[in-house]
Design a protein around this motif. Structure first.
Motif, PDB file in Angstrom:
ATOM      1  N   GLY A   1      42.798  43.639  44.705  1.00  0.00           N
ATOM      2  CA  GLY A   1      42.328  44.889  45.292  1.00  0.00           C
ATOM      3  C   GLY A   1      42.021  45.945  44.258  1.00  0.00           C
ATOM      4  O   GLY A   1      41.695  47.086  44.604  1.00  0.00           O
ATOM      5  N   GLU A   2      42.090  45.596  42.990  1.00  0.00           N
ATOM      6  CA  GLU A   2      41.825  46.537  41.892  1.00  0.00           C
ATOM      7  C   GLU A   2      40.577  46.083  41.129  1.00  0.00           C
ATOM      8  O   GLU A   2      40.260  44.897  41.075  1.00  0.00           O
ATOM      9  N   ARG A   3      39.881  47.041  40.523  1.00  0.00           N
ATOM     10  CA  ARG A   3      38.678  46.718  39.741  1.00  0.00           C
ATOM     11  C   ARG A   3      38.728  47.485  38.412  1.00  0.00           C
ATOM     12  O   ARG A   3      38.060  48.510  38.232  1.00  0.00           O
ATOM     13  N   PRO A   4      39.535  47.006  37.447  1.00  0.00           N
ATOM     14  CA  PRO A   4      39.663  47.712  36.166  1.00  0.00           C
ATOM     15  C   PRO A   4      38.432  47.517  35.278  1.00  0.00           C
ATOM     16  O   PRO A   4      37.596  46.646  35.519  1.00  0.00           O
ATOM     17  N   MET A   5      38.356  48.341  34.239  1.00  0.00           N
ATOM     18  CA  MET A   5      37.271  48.229  33.252  1.00  0.00           C
ATOM     19  C   MET A   5      37.778  47.343  32.103  1.00  0.00           C
ATOM     20  O   MET A   5      38.515  47.799  31.238  1.00  0.00           O
ATOM     21  N   PHE A   6      37.374  46.072  32.109  1.00  0.00           N
ATOM     22  CA  PHE A   6      37.784  45.161  31.054  1.00  0.00           C
ATOM     23  C   PHE A   6      36.973  45.415  29.785  1.00  0.00           C
ATOM     24  O   PHE A   6      35.803  45.820  29.845  1.00  0.00           O
ATOM     25  N   LEU A   7      37.598  45.137  28.643  1.00  0.00           N
ATOM     26  CA  LEU A   7      36.914  45.354  27.364  1.00  0.00           C
ATOM     27  C   LEU A   7      35.796  44.350  27.148  1.00  0.00           C
ATOM     28  O   LEU A   7      34.725  44.689  26.643  1.00  0.00           O
ATOM     29  N   ASP A   8      36.058  43.095  27.512  1.00  0.00           N
ATOM     30  CA  ASP A   8      35.078  42.042  27.300  1.00  0.00           C
ATOM     31  C   ASP A   8      35.466  40.845  28.170  1.00  0.00           C
ATOM     32  O   ASP A   8      36.415  40.911  28.963  1.00  0.00           O
TER      33      ASP A   8
END
Length: 337
Positions: free
Chosen positions: A29-36
């Motif tokens: 349920g989460e959508r984080p900003m991944f580095l790569d």
């Protein structure tokens, strides 16, 4: 699989980070900003720990694309689908070759699981054989059968009508090992389904090929392309769905065009450039208020496809426009575009 089924669709040129982000969001349920990609893969693997999931990795073209999806999840199972023999042979996995449908499976698809009398069963077996037991052809023919029967025809009468249509349109028995022959049969069978519609609606159906492949398209985007109001747009899309020409989900208000049909329609359109131009022209009539998330996400791609690179550059140098766009769509989608 107590924790559900997760699905990633890769294709020939996948956005792996975007697919991993969607899987992570579906699971948490989460959508984080991944580095790569590696960061997204490691964090997704961490969340798979102690989970019991089925992870479907669909339409893999390159075995190297699989790595990020294979980490972690010791209690999970993975199902990989591919058209590439090289991918299948390099995997240390159980392999199952998927050929045409078995006769009984094909009959069930045509009959929509209705109970059949022996005579009805036999005519459907013959029709399925003629269609090569190929799911797309069976789905299209089954739709025509159901429409005939809803108007009062018997199953045998509906089959006779479909067979006559095939005779007149040239859909004949084809070599199942010859891709070009199969493609021809699809084109002619689709043509028979399109005859249920007037010339304008046939053209509108083909125009759906302008949208990004393998992306769910909101009704608002189709309405903009066609210049129809929401009511008429939904009515047409529902009728196209009934004829098995598109897949439409009323719950999400999104439609998807089958990849085979998209390729077919794109070939019929000739130059698709004018459709891209029409779409972006209508979107950018109010440049700071695009109508839907699809437009905000993919307007750059459509501008590039239309050849309007100077207009694309103008948008990308417009700080206010970019700020609004970042509020409308996830960062990963912006970066992908």
């Amino acid at each position: 699989f107590d924790d559900g089924i997760l699905w990633a669709s890769l294709g020939e040129s996948p956005n792996l980070q975007n697919e991993l982000t969607k899987l992570y969001a579906a699971l948490t349920g989460e959508r984080p900003m991944f580095l790569d990609i590696d960061d997204a893969s490691l964090q997704f693997a961490d969340r798979l720990a102690e989970k019991s999931c089925l992870l479907v990795i669909d339409d893999v073209w390159d075995v190297n694309h699989l790595g990020p999806f294979l980490r972690g999840g010791n209690q999970c199972a993975r199902l990989v689908t591919t058209r590439q023999l090289s991918v299948a042979t390099e995997l240390n996995a159980n392999r199952t070759a998927i050929d045409r449908m078995a006769s009984e499976e094909a009959v069930r698809l045509l009959a929509a699981d209705r109970n059949l009398a022996p005579a009805d069963h036999l005519v459907l077996v013959k029709l399925a054989e003629r269609l090569g037991e190929w799911p797309l052809l069976l789905k299209l023919a089954g739709s025509q059968l159901r429409q005939r029967m809803s108007r009062g025809d018997s199953l045998q009468g509906a089959v006779a009508h479909v067979s006559k249509t095939i005779d007149r349109k040239g859909v004949v028995a084809f070599d199942r090992s010859a891709p070009q022959a199969r493609s021809d049969a699809v084109a002619k069978t689709v043509g028979a389904s399109l005859e249920l519609f007037g010339a304008e609606d046939q053209a509108r159906c083909a125009e759906l090929a302008v949208f990004r492949p393998d992306v769910v398209v909101p009704l608002e985007a189709a309405a903009t392309l066609w210049g129809l109001d929401p009511f008429d747009t939904e009515d047409l899309v529902e009728r196209l769905d009934d004829a098995a020409l598109v897949d439409f989900d009323l719950k999400t208000g999104g439609l998807r065009l089958h990849g085979v049909l998209r390729s077919l329609f794109e070939g019929q359109l000739g130059s698709i450039n004018t459709l891209h131009k029409r779409l972006v022209r209508r979107w950018l009539e109010n440049v700071y208020d695009l109508p839907d998330a699809y437009a905000w996400t993919w307007v750059g791609w459509h501008l590039a496809e239309s050849g309007a690179r100077s207009m694309l550059r103008e948008r990308l140098l417009d700080f206010l426009w970019l700020s609004i766009r970042l509020e409308k769509v996830p960062v990963q989608s912006v970066l992908q575009d």
